[in-house]
Design a protein around this motif. Structure first.
Motif, PDB file in Angstrom:
ATOM      1  N   PRO A 187     104.021  80.128  69.618  1.00 52.45           N
ATOM      2  CA  PRO A 187     103.015  79.095  69.853  1.00 52.45           C
ATOM      3  C   PRO A 187     102.910  78.028  68.770  1.00 52.45           C
ATOM      4  N   GLY A 188     103.757  78.051  67.744  1.00 50.79           N
ATOM      5  CA  GLY A 188     103.698  77.002  66.727  1.00 50.79           C
ATOM      6  C   GLY A 188     102.762  77.313  65.581  1.00 50.79           C
ATOM      7  N   ILE A 189     102.502  78.599  65.342  1.00 51.04           N
ATOM      8  CA  ILE A 189     101.646  79.017  64.222  1.00 51.04           C
ATOM      9  C   ILE A 189     102.547  79.341  63.042  1.00 51.04           C
ATOM     10  N   PRO A 190     102.449  78.602  61.932  1.00 48.05           N
ATOM     11  CA  PRO A 190     103.338  78.877  60.801  1.00 48.05           C
ATOM     12  C   PRO A 190     103.161  80.295  60.273  1.00 48.05           C
ATOM     13  N   LEU A 191     104.250  81.045  60.237  1.00 45.59           N
ATOM     14  CA  LEU A 191     104.224  82.366  59.616  1.00 45.59           C
ATOM     15  C   LEU A 191     104.171  82.228  58.103  1.00 45.59           C
ATOM     16  N   LEU A 192     104.870  81.208  57.597  1.00 48.94           N
ATOM     17  CA  LEU A 192     104.867  80.905  56.169  1.00 48.94           C
ATOM     18  C   LEU A 192     104.762  79.402  55.965  1.00 48.94           C
ATOM     19  N   TYR A 193     104.121  78.999  54.894  1.00 48.14           N
ATOM     20  CA  TYR A 193     104.134  77.601  54.493  1.00 48.14           C
ATOM     21  C   TYR A 193     104.725  77.517  53.085  1.00 48.14           C
ATOM     22  N   PRO A 194     105.271  76.367  52.696  1.00 47.63           N
ATOM     23  CA  PRO A 194     105.836  76.236  51.352  1.00 47.63           C
ATOM     24  C   PRO A 194     104.779  76.520  50.287  1.00 47.63           C
ATOM     25  N   GLY A 195     105.114  77.402  49.356  1.00 50.31           N
ATOM     26  CA  GLY A 195     104.167  77.766  48.317  1.00 50.31           C
ATOM     27  C   GLY A 195     103.478  79.087  48.576  1.00 50.31           C
ATOM     28  N   GLU A 196     103.705  79.681  49.750  1.00 51.74           N
ATOM     29  CA  GLU A 196     103.067  80.954  50.076  1.00 51.74           C
ATOM     30  C   GLU A 196     103.971  82.109  49.659  1.00 51.74           C
ATOM     31  N   GLN A 197     103.384  83.124  49.044  1.00 48.63           N
ATOM     32  CA  GLN A 197     104.160  84.290  48.642  1.00 48.63           C
ATOM     33  C   GLN A 197     104.553  85.096  49.883  1.00 48.63           C
ATOM     34  N   ILE A 198     105.784  85.548  49.910  1.00 48.71           N
ATOM     35  CA  ILE A 198     106.291  86.324  51.040  1.00 48.71           C
ATOM     36  C   ILE A 198     105.981  87.796  50.793  1.00 48.71           C
ATOM     37  N   THR A 199     105.057  88.340  51.572  1.00 50.26           N
ATOM     38  CA  THR A 199     104.672  89.738  51.419  1.00 50.26           C
ATOM     39  C   THR A 199     105.677  90.644  52.124  1.00 50.26           C
ATOM     40  N   ASP A 200     105.534  91.939  51.895  1.00 48.90           N
ATOM     41  CA  ASP A 200     106.392  92.898  52.584  1.00 48.90           C
ATOM     42  C   ASP A 200     106.236  92.767  54.101  1.00 48.90           C
ATOM     43  N   GLY A 201     104.977  92.597  54.539  1.00 48.35           N
ATOM     44  CA  GLY A 201     104.726  92.472  55.976  1.00 48.35           C
ATOM     45  C   GLY A 201     105.365  91.226  56.557  1.00 48.35           C
ATOM     46  N   ALA A 202     105.242  90.103  55.851  1.00 51.91           N
ATOM     47  CA  ALA A 202     105.840  88.856  56.337  1.00 51.91           C
ATOM     48  C   ALA A 202     107.356  88.961  56.358  1.00 51.91           C
ATOM     49  N   ALA A 203     107.930  89.603  55.333  1.00 54.68           N
ATOM     50  CA  ALA A 203     109.386  89.765  55.288  1.00 54.68           C
ATOM     51  C   ALA A 203     109.864  90.611  56.465  1.00 54.68           C
ATOM     52  N   ALA A 204     109.119  91.670  56.779  1.00 55.02           N
ATOM     53  CA  ALA A 204     109.505  92.526  57.897  1.00 55.02           C
ATOM     54  C   ALA A 204     109.423  91.769  59.218  1.00 55.02           C
ATOM     55  N   ASN A 244     111.419  80.077  40.854  1.00 53.86           N
ATOM     56  CA  ASN A 244     110.414  80.798  40.069  1.00 53.86           C
ATOM     57  C   ASN A 244     109.098  80.717  40.812  1.00 53.86           C
ATOM     58  N   SER A 245     108.061  81.313  40.292  1.00 58.70           N
ATOM     59  CA  SER A 245     106.781  81.405  41.003  1.00 58.70           C
ATOM     60  C   SER A 245     105.811  80.315  40.626  1.00 58.70           C
ATOM     61  N   ARG A 246     106.255  79.310  39.855  1.00 55.43           N
ATOM     62  CA  ARG A 246     105.317  78.275  39.402  1.00 55.43           C
ATOM     63  C   ARG A 246     104.740  77.471  40.547  1.00 55.43           C
ATOM     64  N   LYS A 247     105.452  77.408  41.698  1.00 57.60           N
ATOM     65  CA  LYS A 247     105.003  76.604  42.827  1.00 57.60           C
ATOM     66  C   LYS A 247     104.053  77.366  43.746  1.00 57.60           C
ATOM     67  N   GLN A 248     103.837  78.658  43.455  1.00 59.23           N
ATOM     68  CA  GLN A 248     102.995  79.441  44.341  1.00 59.23           C
ATOM     69  C   GLN A 248     101.599  78.824  44.432  1.00 59.23           C
ATOM     70  N   GLY A 249     101.079  78.727  45.651  1.00 59.15           N
ATOM     71  CA  GLY A 249      99.752  78.174  45.860  1.00 59.15           C
ATOM     72  C   GLY A 249      99.729  76.665  45.990  1.00 59.15           C
ATOM     73  N   HIS A 250     100.887  76.035  45.961  1.00 54.01           N
ATOM     74  CA  HIS A 250     100.943  74.577  46.125  1.00 54.01           C
ATOM     75  C   HIS A 250     101.919  74.256  47.242  1.00 54.01           C
ATOM     76  N   VAL A 251     101.480  73.482  48.185  1.00 54.40           N
ATOM     77  CA  VAL A 251     102.319  73.165  49.332  1.00 54.40           C
ATOM     78  C   VAL A 251     102.766  71.731  49.245  1.00 54.40           C
ATOM     79  N   GLY A 252     104.066  71.503  49.262  1.00 54.95           N
ATOM     80  CA  GLY A 252     104.562  70.151  49.211  1.00 54.95           C
ATOM     81  C   GLY A 252     105.954  70.063  49.764  1.00 54.95           C
TER      82      GLY A 252
END
Length: 535
Positions: A482-499, A527-535
Motif C-alpha cells: 500500500p505504499g507505507i515505508p518500511l524504512l526511511y533514510p536515517g532509520e535504524q534497521i532492527t532485527d524485525g525490519a531485517a527479517a 557509520n551511525s552519525r546519520k541516524q535520526g536524520h532523514v535526507g
C-alpha cells in the motif's frame, strides 16, 4: 469563501467542458493535440479521443484552479456543501498533493514538530522532508484479533502533545488500507484541547458519512483538514482528489499558496471535470448512490457463508454478536465496501489467494501474507459478485498440502508485538504479513529530523540484506501497495525490519525507493552519525 446560489443538480465545471467539447472554436492555445486532431492521420486517438476533445487549458470561460472565480469556484463550493466542509479544493495530483500541502501549511519553519502516525503513506514522509520538519512518530493501536494496526489512541495523542507542546498538529490515517478504523472524534478533541489541528489522510474514505451503513466522516468527527481520494472510493478519474478544511486553526491563505506550489500550473480539466461529476452523482442521489454497491457486497457475504474455507475480517462485535460485548477500541468501524477475506485453513496465503483469483479474472485491490482486500464501490454490481463467488467456489475445493495459520490469540498464539516491525520474529512465520504494520516500540518516538539534504555517495554503501540488521538505512524502502515505508533514510534497521525485508525479497515483493529492485542489497550509512536524520 462566499457562497453563491447554486443547485446541487448543477455540475458547472463538467457542463463547461461538455460545451467546449462540442464547440467549433479554433484552438490557438495548448494542448498541442488540438482536441485529438493531431492523431487524425492515424485514424484518430481511439478511446482517448473523447477525453482529448475536452482537454482544455486556462482560456476565457474555463477559469483557473489556482485563482478560481468562475466554474471551478462554483464546483468547489458545491463540493464543500456536499462533503460538509467550510471550503474544498480540487486536487489533480491525487491525495499525495493534498498531504504535501497540508503538512507545508502547518509546518512553516524548519524544525517544526508534527505528531505523525508511523504507518503513513510515503507522501507524508515526503511532505516532512519538504518542510524540513521533525516527526514524533505515534504508535497505532493493534487489533489483536486481526493482527492489524489502526490509529493512535487519544491517550497516546494527549501524552505526546503534553511532551511536545510546541507541536504544530497531529496527522493520522483513517480508515486504514483494510477499511478498518476507530472513532476520530476523541482524537480531534485531544488536539483541540492543546490548540492544534487534526490532519487526516482519509484517502480511502471519500464516501464516509454518505450512507447510514458507512462510518462517520473525518470532517463530521471534528478534523480540521481532510484529504480524500475521490477516485478511489467514489467515481472520479484517477488522480482526482479533494482537500477539505474547516475551523480557525488553518491558515487558508497559506494553504492556497501551498496547493499552488505542489500542483501543476496546467491542471487536467478532464480530471477536474470528473471531480465535479462525481460530486454531482453523490450530491443528487445521496445514500441511494450506494444501493447497488451495497447489494453486491451483501450478496458476497451471503455467498461466503456457504464457503466456510474463507474467513471475513470484521470488528469483533460484528463477528460474535453484541452479547459478546463491544468491539476492541483499536477496531470499531469497518468500511462495508472493503471486503477482507482469508483462507481459514492457511493453505493459501493472501498473496497466493490473490494470484488464484486473478487466474479467474478477479483482480483484488491488494493482499498480504494473510488477507486479500476486495474493493467494492458504488459502481460495483451483483454480476461482479457472481463472478467472484464462482472463482472462490473453484478455489475452495482445490487441494494442497500445508499447515494451518497460527491463531492470533490464546496461550499458543502470537503476542501483539510480533506484528510490529521491531517485535520478536522467531515464533511467527508471518511476521511481515502486512506491510501496513509499522510502528515505534513506544507510545511515541523522540523527534526525527527530516530534510531534503541529499546523501553523499561516499557516506553510504550497499551491503547484502542478510547482514543489514543494526545498520542505519540510507534509502526509503516502500512495499507497494500500500505504499507505507518500511524504512526511511536515517532509520535504524532492527532485527524485525531485517527479517521482513528478507521475506519480502524472497516473495519477490515490489518495493519502491530501493536502489536494488531485487532487494539483494540495501543502502546503509557507513557509520551511525546519520541516524535520526532523514535526507
Amino acid at each position: 469563501m462566499k457562497r453563491v446560489e447554486l443547485e446541487k443538480e448543477q455540475s458547472p465545471l463538467y457542463e463547461m467542458l461538455y460545451q467546449y467539447k462540442n464547440s467549433r472554436q479554433a484552438s490557438f492555445h495548448v494542448p498541442g493535440h488540438k482536441k485529438g486532431r493531431a492523431y487524425a492521420a492515424w485514424g484518430g486517438a481511439g478511446f482517448l479521443e473523447q477525453i482529448m476533445e475536452a482537454d482544455v487549458t486556462e482560456i476565457a470561460g474555463t477559469d483557473d484552479l489556482h485563482h478560481p472565480e468562475g466554474v471551478i469556484r462554483d464546483a468547489q463550493l458545491l463540493a464543500a456543501e456536499c462533503f460538509g466542509a467550510e471550503e474544498s479544493f480540487f486536487l489533480v495530483g491525487g491525495s499525495t498533493s493534498g498531504n504535501l500541502a497540508m503538512i507545508l501549511t502547518v509546518c512553516t519553519k524548519p524544525g517544526d514538530i508534527l505528531l505523525v502516525q508511523r504507518n503513513v503513506h510515503k507522501s507524508v514522509l515526503n511532505g516532512l522532508m519538504l518542510a524540513g520538519a521533525r516527526a514524533v512518530f505515534l504508535q497505532p493501536l493493534l487489533d489483536e484479533t486481526s493482527g492489524l494496526l489502526t490509529a493512535p489512541s487519544p491517550e497516546t495523542v494527549s501524552a505526546a502533545l503534553a511532551a511536545y507542546p510546541e507541536a504544530k498538529g497531529v496527522l493520522v490515517t483513517m480508515p486504514n488500507y483494510y477499511g478498518m478504523g476507530t472513532e476520530l472524534a476523541p482524537l480531534a478533541e485531544a488536539c483541540h484541547r492543546h490548540h492544534v489541528p487534526l490532519l487526516v489522510d482519509e484517502a480511502h474514505g471519500a464516501h464516509y458519512g454518505q450512507h447510514p451503513r458507512l462510518p462517520q466522516s473525518a470532517l463530521a468527527s471534528g478534523a480540521d483538514v481532510v484529504v480524500q481520494s475521490t477516485h478511489k472510493m467514489l467515481a472520479a478519474l484517477t488522480m482526482g482528489a479533494m482537500l477539505h478544511v474547516q475551523g480557525p486553526r488553518i491558515n487558508r491563505g497559506l494553504l492556497r499558496q501551498r496547493l499552488a506550489m505542489v500542483q501543476s500550473s496546467s491542471p487536467s480539466y478532464p480530471v477536474m471535470g470528473s471531480l465535479d461529476l462525481a460530486r454531482r452523482l453523490l450530491h443528487v442521489q445521496g445514500a441511494e448512490a450506494f444501493t447497488a454497491g451495497l447489494a453486491a457486497v451483501d450478496g458476497l457475504k451471503r455467498g461466503l457463508a456457504e464457503l466456510p474455507r474463507f474467513g471475513l475480517l470484521q470488528p469483533q462485535g460484528q463477528q460474535r454478536g453484541e452479547a459478546a460485548g463491544e468491539a476492541p477500541a483499536a477496531y470499531t468501524t469497518q468500511d462495508p465496501f472493503k471486503v477482507v477475506i482469508y483462507d481459514r485453513t492457511g493453505i493459501l496465503s493472501g498473496y497466493e489467494l490473490q494470484h488464484r483469483l486473478e487466474a479467474f479474472g478477479c483482480i483484488p485491490e491488494m493482499s498480504d501474507d494473510r488477507y486479500v482486500v476486495l474493493l467494492y464501490s458504488l459502481g460495483s454490481t451483483e454480476e461482479d459478485t457472481c463472478h467472484l463467488l464462482e472463482a472462490l467456489s473453484h478455489i475452495s475445493v482445490e487441494k494442497a498440502e500445508a499447515q494451518s495459520l497460527p491463531s492470533f490469540h490464546g496461550s499458543e498464539g502470537i503476542l501483539p508485538d510480533q506484528f510490529i516491525a521491531e517485535g520478536p520474529i522467531a515464533k511467527n512465520p508471518f511476521v511481515e504479513f502486512s506491510t501496513w504494520n509499522n510502528s515505534p516500540k513506544n507510545s511515541f518516538s523522540e523527534p526525527v529530523a527530516f530534510s531534503l539534504t541529499p546523501m553523499e555517495l561516499d557516506e553510504v554503501e550497499a551491503i547484502p540484506l542478510p547482514v543489514c540488521s543494526g545498520r542505519t538505512a540510507a534509502e526509503m524502502i516502500i512495499p507497494y501497495p500500500p505504499g507505507i515505508p518500511l524504512l526511511y533514510p536515517g532509520e535504524q534497521i532492527t532485527d524485525g525490519a531485517a527479517a521482513r525485508l528478507k521475506r519480502l525479497a524472497q516473495a519477490g515483493a515490489k518495493c519502491q525507493g530501493a536502489q536494488d529492485p531485487e532487494l539483494n542489497t540495501i543502502l546503509v550509512y557507513k557509520n551511525s552519525r546519520k541516524q535520526g536524520h532523514v535526507g
